[in-house]
Design an enzyme around this catalytic site. Structure first.
Site, short mmCIF file in Angstrom:
data_model
loop_
_atom_site.label_atom_id
_atom_site.label_comp_id
_atom_site.label_asym_id
_atom_site.label_seq_id
_atom_site.Cartn_x
_atom_site.Cartn_y
_atom_site.Cartn_z
CD GLU A 102 -7.99 -8.69 -4.70
OE1 GLU A 102 -8.54 -8.46 -5.43
OE2 GLU A 102 -8.45 -9.81 -3.97
CB CYS A 103 -6.68 -7.05 1.69
SG CYS A 103 -7.21 -6.45 3.25
N GLY A 104 -4.02 -8.14 2.32
CA GLY A 104 -3.04 -8.59 3.04
C GLY A 104 -1.63 -8.63 1.92
CG MET A 122 -1.32 -4.38 4.33
SD MET A 122 -2.06 -4.83 6.04
CE MET A 122 -3.22 -6.18 5.36
CB THR A 143 -6.77 -2.49 -4.38
OG1 THR A 143 -7.23 -3.91 -4.37
CG2 THR A 143 -6.45 -2.03 -5.64
#
Length: 437
Positions: free
Chosen positions: A326-328, A331, A426
Site C-alpha cells: 500500500e502506498c509506500g 512504491m 495500490t
C-alpha cells in the site's frame, strides 16, 4: 454506556492533538482508564494516543466504515471510565457525498456516538471575536452538543480576560485557557506528525503536556461534561484475513497501519509475523502472504536499495505466494524510487512501477475501488473503501491496473494500482470492504 467527549477544533492546526495527549495522560495519572479514538483516516495520531493512555487507539470513519464495524470498534470502550476521541480537520469538514454512515466529518462520529464536543479554539490574533466562531459552531447543527471550549495560544492575562469576556457574552462555557508555548509543538513532516516511535523523549513530552493541561484546564468539569448516549448494541464485525500467517513489514519506512484491520485478522485466528526491510530482514519463510504497508520509503530509499537479503526473500516468496503493498509499500515493490534530490534508487523490482518525489504533487482523499484482479482474501470485483495521501508522482506503470478507482464524489482517479502475477499494490490505504447502508 461509557461517557465520552470529542476533542475537535474549527480548523486544523488549532492544537487539538496537544490537548488530546495532555488530557489522556493527566486522566491516566488520576487513575482513570481512558479509551482513545481518532476520527477519520489517520494512521499516525493513534500511536501517540497509545503512548499517552496505555490503550490501543482505533480509527472511526463514518464515510468508509459500515455500521457494524463502527459499533464493534466502539465496543472497545466497554468497562473503561471515559472515552476521549480526537477529531480531524475542522469539526464539520467532510466530503460532499455521504458514505457508509456519514460524510466522514468529526461531527458525524460525535453525533452517532452521543459524545459532546469540546472545541479547541486558537485565539491568537483575536480576542472577543473568537466567541463569534464558537457561537457559529454551537448553532450550526442543532443535533450536535458543543459542551464548551478550551482557549489555546493565549498571549497574556489581558488577552485571556478579553477572550473569556467574549465567550461569556454568548453563553459559551470555557474549560480552560492555555498560554502560548512554542516548545509544546510536535515536529511534522509532509504526511503529518513525525511518528511516535521516532521520538526518544516522547514520554517526557507527554508528561509535560499533562502537567500543562492540569495547570490550566478544569479536568473535573470536563469529566462532568462527558455524556453517554444510548447507542446501537455492539455488532460483530468480521474482516476475513488474507491468510493465516501474514508477514508484515514494520519499521520506520513501513508503519502506516490501521489497528482495526490487524485486530480483526488476529481475532479470526491469523498470526502476524513482523519483519524489518530496513534491517535487511526477509519475510518469514513460512508466511502465506506478505503485506507492505505505507510509510516513508522515500526517507530510507538508499537503505532499501542496499537491502539485498530483504529483496531476495521477497522475490522468493512472490514466486509461489501473494505479496501486496500500500502506498509506500507499493512504491517499494516497483523498479525504482526517485527521491527529492533526484537520485534514483533500486526497489524490489516485482512490479514495473517507477515513482518520483523530485516532482512532488499531493494526492489526498477518500477512495472507492473495485478490484479488477484478486488480492489474497479479496476476489475480483470486490468493492473497497480507503484513503490516499502521498506526494509521489508516477513516472512508469507498465503493469495492468489492479482496480477501478474513484474519489468520494465518483470521479475517476488515475492511480489505479497494478499487479503482476501474485504481486499487487495500490496507492490507497484500505479501510474496509464497501458496505453502504
Amino acid at each position: 454506556m461509557t461517557p465520552g467527549l470529542m476533542i475537535a477544533a474549527p480548523a486544523s492546526g488549532a492544537g487539538k492533538t496537544t490537548v488530546m495527549l495532555g488530557l489522556l495522560r493527566a486522566l491516566r495519572e488520576d487513575g482513570l482508564a481512558v479509551q482513545p479514538f481518532k476520527s477519520g483516516p489517520d494512521y499516525i495520531d493513534p500511536a501517540f494516543h497509545r503512548a499517552a493512555s496505555g490503550r490501543q487507539s482505533f480509527n472511526l470513519d463514518s464515510w468508509a466504515m459500515p455500521r457494524a464495524m463502527l459499533s464493534s470498534l466502539t465496543a472497545q470502550a466497554e468497562g473503561v471510565d471515559l472515552v476521549l476521541a480526537e477529531g480531524s480537520m475542522g469539526l464539520f469538514d467532510g466530503v460532499a457525498e455521504p458514505g457508509a454512515t456519514g460524510n466522514g466529518a468529526t461531527a458525524d462520529i460525535a453525533k452517532r456516538m452521543g459524545w459532546p464536543v469540546v472545541l479547541v479554539v486558537d485565539v491568537s490574533g483575536q480576542a472577543q471575536s473568537a466567541a463569534a466562531t464558537a457561537l457559529g459552531f454551537a448553532r450550526y447543527d442543532p443535533d450536535l452538543t458543543i459542551a464548551g471550549v478550551i482557549l489555546n495560544r493565549v498571549a497574556s492575562p489581558r488577552h485571556e480576560r478579553l477572550a473569556r469576556g467574549g465567550m461569556a457574552a454568548v453563553g459559551i462555557r470555557i474549560f480552560g485557557a492555555l498560554p502560548r508555548r512554542g516548545d509544546l509543538k510536535l515536529p511534522e513532516r509532509h504526511l503529518g506528525l513525525v511518528q511516535a516511535a521516532e521520538h526518544p523523549d516522547l514520554d517526557a513530552r507527554i508528561a509535560d503536556y499533562a502537567a500543562f493541561l492540569r495547570a490550566h484546564v478544569d479536568l473535573a468539569a470536563l469529566r462532568d461534561a462527558a455524556a453517554a448516549a444510548q447507542r446501537d448494541p455492539a455488532e460483530r464485525w468480521r474482516f476475513a484475513p488474507p491468510a493465516q500467517r501474514i508477514a508484515l513489514a514494520r519499521d520506520a519506512a513501513f508503519s502506516f497501519t490501521y489497528p482495526h484491520m490487524f485486530g480483526a485478522w488476529r481475532s479470526a485466528g491469523a498470526e502476524i509475523l513482523p519483519f524489518s526491510p530496513l534491517a535487511n530482514e526477509p519475510p518469514d519463510a513460512t508466511a502465506e502472504f506478505v503485506w507492505l504497508p505505507g510509510g516513508y520509503p522515500e526517507l530510507h530509499a538508499a537503505r532499501l536499495a542496499a537491502a539485498d537479503t530483504f529483496r531476495a526473500g521477497l522475490a522468493e516468496h512472490a514466486r509461489t505466494r501473494p505479496v501486496h503493498g500500500e502506498c509506500g509499500g507499493y512504491m517499494a515493490l516497483g523498479e525504482g524510487l526517485i527521491d527529492a534530490d533526484g537520485t534514483r534508487h533500486r526497489m524490489a523490482g516485482l512490479l514495473g512501477l517507477v515513482t518520483s518525489y523530485a516532482r512532488r504533487r499531493m494526492h489526498l482523499g477518500y477512495r472507492r475501488a473495485t478490484l479488477l484482479a484478486p488480492i489474497s482474501g479479496l476476489a475480483r470485483g470486490a468493492a473497497l473503501r480507503g484513503h490516499e495521501f502521498h506526494y509521489s508522482t508516477i513516472l512508469e506503470q507498465p503493469d495492468p491496473p489492479l482496480a477501478s478507482v474513484s474519489d468520494a464524489d465518483g470521479n475517476r482517479v488515475a492511480e489505479s494500482g497494478s499487479y503482476r502475477g501474485q504481486v499487487s499494490g495500490t496507492f490507497f490505504h484500505l479501510i474496509a470492504p464497501a458496505e453502504d447502508r
